[in-house]
Design a protein around this motif. Structure first.
Motif, PDB file in Angstrom:
ATOM      1  N   HIS A 234       0.813  -1.215   0.000  1.00  0.00           N
ATOM      2  CA  HIS A 234       0.000   0.000   0.000  1.00  0.00           C
ATOM      3  C   HIS A 234       0.850   1.271   0.000  1.00  0.00           C
TER       4      HIS A 234
ATOM      5  N   LYS B 183       2.525   3.110  -5.321  1.00  0.00           N
ATOM      6  CA  LYS B 183       1.437   3.385  -6.260  1.00  0.00           C
ATOM      7  C   LYS B 183       1.677   2.781  -7.645  1.00  0.00           C
TER       8      LYS B 183
ATOM      9  N   GLN C  92       1.832  -0.039  -9.011  1.00  0.00           N
ATOM     10  CA  GLN C  92       1.581  -1.456  -8.767  1.00  0.00           C
ATOM     11  C   GLN C  92       1.820  -2.345  -9.982  1.00  0.00           C
TER      12      GLN C  92
ATOM     13  N   PHE D 198      -1.865  -6.324   2.747  1.00  0.00           N
ATOM     14  CA  PHE D 198      -1.595  -4.888   2.762  1.00  0.00           C
ATOM     15  C   PHE D 198      -2.917  -4.140   2.897  1.00  0.00           C
ATOM     16  N   GLY D 199      -2.833  -2.819   3.024  1.00  0.00           N
ATOM     17  CA  GLY D 199      -4.028  -2.014   3.231  1.00  0.00           C
ATOM     18  C   GLY D 199      -4.976  -2.087   2.050  1.00  0.00           C
TER      19      GLY D 199
ATOM     20  N   LYS E  32      -9.195  -1.312   0.459  1.00  0.00           N
ATOM     21  CA  LYS E  32     -10.161  -0.220   0.330  1.00  0.00           C
ATOM     22  C   LYS E  32     -10.793   0.092   1.688  1.00  0.00           C
TER      23      LYS E  32
ATOM     24  N   ASN F 157      -9.090   1.306   4.240  1.00  0.00           N
ATOM     25  CA  ASN F 157      -8.086   1.253   5.308  1.00  0.00           C
ATOM     26  C   ASN F 157      -7.838   2.656   5.881  1.00  0.00           C
TER      27      ASN F 157
ATOM     28  N   TRP G  92      -0.455   6.633  -0.026  1.00  0.00           N
ATOM     29  CA  TRP G  92      -1.019   5.297   0.089  1.00  0.00           C
ATOM     30  C   TRP G  92      -1.879   4.870  -1.095  1.00  0.00           C
ATOM     31  N   TYR G  93      -1.896   3.557  -1.303  1.00  0.00           N
ATOM     32  CA  TYR G  93      -2.699   2.926  -2.354  1.00  0.00           C
ATOM     33  C   TYR G  93      -3.510   1.818  -1.691  1.00  0.00           C
ATOM     34  N   PHE G  94      -4.822   2.018  -1.590  1.00  0.00           N
ATOM     35  CA  PHE G  94      -5.697   1.057  -0.915  1.00  0.00           C
ATOM     36  C   PHE G  94      -6.739   0.540  -1.905  1.00  0.00           C
TER      37      PHE G  94
ATOM     38  N   TYR H 118      -7.405  -5.049  -7.494  1.00  0.00           N
ATOM     39  CA  TYR H 118      -6.101  -5.703  -7.403  1.00  0.00           C
ATOM     40  C   TYR H 118      -6.102  -7.039  -8.142  1.00  0.00           C
TER      41      TYR H 118
ATOM     42  N   ARG I  91      -7.510  -4.841   5.734  1.00  0.00           N
ATOM     43  CA  ARG I  91      -6.407  -5.493   5.031  1.00  0.00           C
ATOM     44  C   ARG I  91      -6.900  -6.406   3.913  1.00  0.00           C
TER      45      ARG I  91
END
Length: 269
Positions: free
Chosen positions: A115, A118, A120, A141-142, A144, A146, A172-174, A180, A257
């Protein structure tokens, strides 16, 4: 209540993390990943890459199963601490966007790291490259939502202090599971397990818990803000969050998570 923790949130780049603060006040990061290791299920003789190994505690736990592990982290301070704790394990400075390793692995493991990145598509491409055919990728990881409550209060406090532009410094990237999963499958991974976990997490050090958390993980939002002003903003964030996240002398972070397992199709050697 008097706060004895320093208010200085001066600029600290993410490759200069405070390893001492991480070890003393944020041990929950590795402690909460024990069941993730069960999902990884390391086997004797396997080669495993620990991506974002931090100070190496989970890396070491993997080696106790007989696997040969390489740990990489982009923070030299973390790698130095890992070397001190576990001198017999190979630790290297590196990150998911620039994995410079030529060797390949039976598995890539990553906890509480992705997260922070960015880019990814590059990370997933690199993980694919270093995995052997049939190798697995296990990560948490973190996801949506989070720290949604914390982020909202950070933004509100920055707005109130006249620093709205600092919201753009959010590192951060949630992602959602669907988002994902699409990235993984686009690379060719076969996703076999994915879940979004609610994980309210108690922060250590009582009254200072949230301030320590912000100092460890959210320094980017305070870039260019004078120290005295930072202190006022942090006080405001605490006041906004206290009714929601503070109870019986403890702060609780509203963590969510994503946990995944995916495979690179093919047969292991």
């Amino acid at each position: 209540m008097e706060n004895n923790t320093t208010n200085n949130f001066s600029n600290i780049s993410f490759n200069q993390w405070n390893a001492e603060l991480y070890e003393s006040k944020h041990s929950f990061v590795s402690n909460l990943a024990i069941d993730l290791l069960e999902l990884l299920s390391p086997q004797s003789g396997e080669k495993i890459l620990d991506l974002g190994c931090g100070t190496g505690h989970l890396t070491y736990k993997i080696t106790t199963k007989g696997a040969k592990v390489v740990g990489i982290d982009n923070a030299p301070t973390m790698i130095e601490q890992a070397h001190r704790c576990y001198p017999d394990i190979k630790f290297l400075v590196g990150d998911g966007v620039n994995i410079g390793l030529k060797e390949t692995f039976d598995a890539v493991f990553s906890n509480a790291v992705l997260h922070w990145i960015k880019e990814q598509k590059k990370v997933i491409r690199n993980i694919w490259r270093v995995l052997k055919p049939g190798g697995r990728f296990v990560s948490e990881f973190g996801g949506k939502g989070n720290i949604k409550t914390i982020v909202k209060s950070i933004y509100e406090a920055l707005d109130a202090a006249g620093y709205s532009s600092n919201k753009q410094l959010n590192p951060w990237y949630f992602p959602s599971i669907g988002e994902y999963a699409t990235l993984l499958e686009s690379q060719g991974f076969v996703l076999t397990f994915a879940t979004l976990l609610e994980r309210p997490t108690k922060l250590e050090d009582g009254e200072n818990g949230l301030r320590n958390w912000l100092k460890m993980f959210a320094t980017c939002f305070f870039e260019g803000i004078p120290e005295k002003k930072q202190s006022i903003i942090i006080d405001d964030i605490e006041n906004r969050l206290r009714p929601h996240l503070y109870k019986k002398g403890k702060w609780t972070a509203d963590y969510k998570r994503i946990r995944i397992m995916a495979f690179k199709e093919g047969n292991l050697e």
